[in-house]
Design an enzyme around this catalytic site. Structure first.
Site, PDB file in Angstrom:
ATOM      1  N   HIS A  85      -3.920   7.467   6.038  1.00 44.11           N
ATOM      2  CA  HIS A  85      -3.950   6.177   5.341  1.00 44.11           C
ATOM      3  C   HIS A  85      -5.336   5.568   5.557  1.00 44.11           C
ATOM      4  CE1 HIS A  85      -2.378   2.770   3.271  1.00 44.11           C
ATOM      5  NE2 HIS A  85      -2.516   1.953   4.302  1.00 44.11           N
TER       6      HIS A  85
ATOM      7  N   CYS B  15       0.799  -1.229   0.000  1.00 42.14           N
ATOM      8  CA  CYS B  15       0.000   0.000   0.000  1.00 42.14           C
ATOM      9  C   CYS B  15       0.832   1.280   0.000  1.00 42.14           C
ATOM     10  CB  CYS B  15      -0.922   0.016   1.212  1.00 42.14           C
ATOM     11  SG  CYS B  15      -1.762  -1.547   1.496  1.00 42.14           S
TER      12      CYS B  15
ATOM     13  N   HIS C 268      -9.700   1.220  -1.352  1.00 48.19           N
ATOM     14  CA  HIS C 268      -8.256   1.094  -1.125  1.00 48.19           C
ATOM     15  C   HIS C 268      -7.630   0.602  -2.422  1.00 48.19           C
ATOM     16  CE1 HIS C 268      -4.407   0.656   0.480  1.00 48.19           C
ATOM     17  NE2 HIS C 268      -4.671   0.077   1.632  1.00 48.19           N
TER      18      HIS C 268
END
Length: 546
Positions: free
Chosen positions: A284, A159, A318
């Protein structure tokens, strides 16, 4: 090389919007939340997925081994910045332009379809190539399409990939290995990724709900964001970045938040600012139990409860390897044409988790009431791979906001300019307010000959603005030589306001340049001159009027 690097242009596609205008509207809560239940990649298990709908890219432009949906999304983002890319290609040699992208899936979806075909019929599809799944495929495809010969690589650190790719691109520029880098991230939905996160019990059946007591995991998305990055001032400045590694667990973050804190502190230190100067933090914010607990602790420890923050993953999903780049795109947009400082609201159910440290989550309609200056973007990946980007206003965007004494190497009464109104790559417009206490004001006003000094300081302000844009300090003054100057006004009187223009008409590689200069008083041109400038070394610039 110059320490300053800039994200000059942006192309973006994601579930929240394709293109800058659509993404801006979505992130500021002006349009309905995107996404719908989807079971394409999870048969029998409908999930909310941030799937992108874009016009089909012309994959025939790529070799067969590069024709993946991942690369199609990348080409859709490229199309938005193609004119700027072509302009860069015209100015720079192919070996001076690099490509650094983040990705975690590359062509896995194509491999899944090929595997199903093999299972059903005993043969792989004729158009399938194992190279589609190579992680380096996006960078190689882009570099090959554009005919580039500079570094071309993909960063794959889950990520944090997109954010780390942007930091890596900045290092290429600062090391002098490239003059321009196309950087960002791209990732696409596939069953493999969805199954993996489901096995970890980290997938929410609906929209993710970051920082809520009811949070139960991520919802996945896909997208691409590409930036044209260079040392040429303009766009948004990548003022700082920080990277760290927890080395704590294969998937869970370090609950002490030590790695996240280290990355945020490094980004701030590189930019030379304090935590209290940051205007907004893009979290995040994955909505997993452990990530939100760790990140809220890190942000609260460093920023307290004053700095506005929110997670935009409920809008985009995401996007994994593209997340850091797409969220940098959100920061880029916040620093552009945002005079009221509108901020992305926190999209959640509003049920705060009492176990989490308190953050200043942005409410609907939240705004600063002024143009933002500093945006922090967090990316905290599996395995404790942490990357933080700090974006700042381009120092070139609005010279009227910069004190004149920061542009010219003069102070007090020696600084004759009152303000700089506009400045670009070739010209400057400044104003001088004539006052009775001016350095050169006598009993009958300021002599017309002083107009040449106004012109010289305007050129100095232009040079200082250029220097500031690349992270350097203005040179120490201008040395005046032979002067030929035509002025129709014998004196300037207290209360007059002069407009001073200087336009560069010539520039050589050895430091010589020429400026056509003029003074205007109440709309009439009252003085003109041609100034030839020369920078003999790092500390001085000589000026003469011919």
């Amino acid at each position: 090389m110059s320490a300053a690097v800039y994200l000059n242009e942006l192309g973006v596609v994601c579930a929240a919007g394709n293109g800058k205008a659509a993404l801006r509207d979505a992130m500021l809560g002006r349009t309905p939340l995107p996404g719908s239940l989807d079971e394409c990649d999870s048969p029998g298990q409908p999930r909310l997925l941030g799937r992108v709908t874009v016009a089909d890219a012309d994959l025939s432009l790529l070799p067969p081994a590069r024709r993946s949906r991942n690369n199609a999304l990348m080409l859709a983002a490229l199309a938005q910045i193609r004119p700027a890319v072509d302009a860069a290609l015209a100015r720079h040699a192919p070996e001076r332009i690099g490509v650094v992208l983040g990705s975690s899936t590359s062509g896995i979806a194509e491999s899944e379809r090929a595997a199903r075909a093999f299972h059903a019929g005993g043969a792989l599809p004729a158009d399938y190539d194992f190279a589609m799944q190579e992680l380096g495929s996006p960078a190689l495809a882009l570099s090959g399409l554009l005919g580039l010969a500079g570094p071309a690589l993909v960063v794959s650190t889950a990520c944090s990939s997109g954010a780390k790719a942007i930091a890596s691109a900045a290092r290429l520029l600062r090391a002098g290995l490239c003059d321009v880098v196309i950087t960002g991230g791209v990732d696409t939905l596939c069953g493999f990724t969805l199954a993996g996160f489901t096995a970890l019990e980290s997938v929410s059946p609906g929209r993710c709900n970051p920082m809520s007591a009811n949070r139960c995991g991520i919802h996945l998305g896909e997208g691409a964001a590409l930036f044209l990055m260079s040392r040429e001032p303009g766009g948004v400045r990548l003022a700082g970045w920080g990277e760290s590694s927890d080395a704590h667990h294969i998937s869970a973050p370090d609950p002490s938040a030590a790695g996240a804190l280290a990355a945020m502190r490094e980004a701030l230190a590189r930019a030379g600012i304090e935590p209290g100067q940051v205007d907004y933090i893009n979290l995040h914010g994955t909505a997993t139990v452990q990530n939100d607990a760790m990140e809220s602790l890190a942000v609260h420890t460093l920023f307290g409860t004053g700095t506005p923050a929110s997670s935009t993953k409920p809008l985009t999903g995401h996007t994994l390897g593209a997340a850091g780049a797409i969220e940098a795109a959100i920061g880029w947009l916040l620093l552009h044409d945002n005079p009221q400082g509108e901020l992305p609201p926190q999209c959640w159910d509003g049920v705060a988790d009492p176990a989490l440290p308190v953050l200043n989550l942005v409410p609907a309609g939240g705004r600063l009431g002024r143009q933002p200056e500093w945006i922090l973007s967090n990316s905290f990946a599996f395995g404790g791979s942490n990357a933080v980007l700090l974006l700042g206003e381009s120092l070139m965007t609005d010279p009227s906001r910069i004190p004149v004494t920061e542009l010219v190497a003069h102070a007090g009464r020696m600084c004759l300019l009152s303000r700089v109104l506009t400045c670009d790559g070739d010209s400057v417009l400044a104003e001088v307010d004539i006052r009775a206490d001016d350095l050169f004001h006598g009993d009958d006003g300021v002599g017309g000959w002083v107009g040449l000094e106004y012109m010289a300081q305007a050129v100095a302000a232009w040079a200082g603005w250029q220097a500031r844009g690349v992270g350097e300090t203005p040179r120490i003054g201008f040395l005046l030589g032979t002067r030929r100057y035509e002025c129709r006004c014998p004196r300037f009187l207290a209360g007059d306001t002069l407009q001073v223009t200087a336009t560069r008409i010539f520039q050589s590689d050895n430091g010589l340049g020429q400026f056509e200069c003029a003074l205007q008083l109440r709309g009439d041109t009252v003085a003109t001159a041609t100034l030839t400038v020369y920078g003999p070394d790092e500390d001085t610039v000589a000026v003469r009027a011919d």
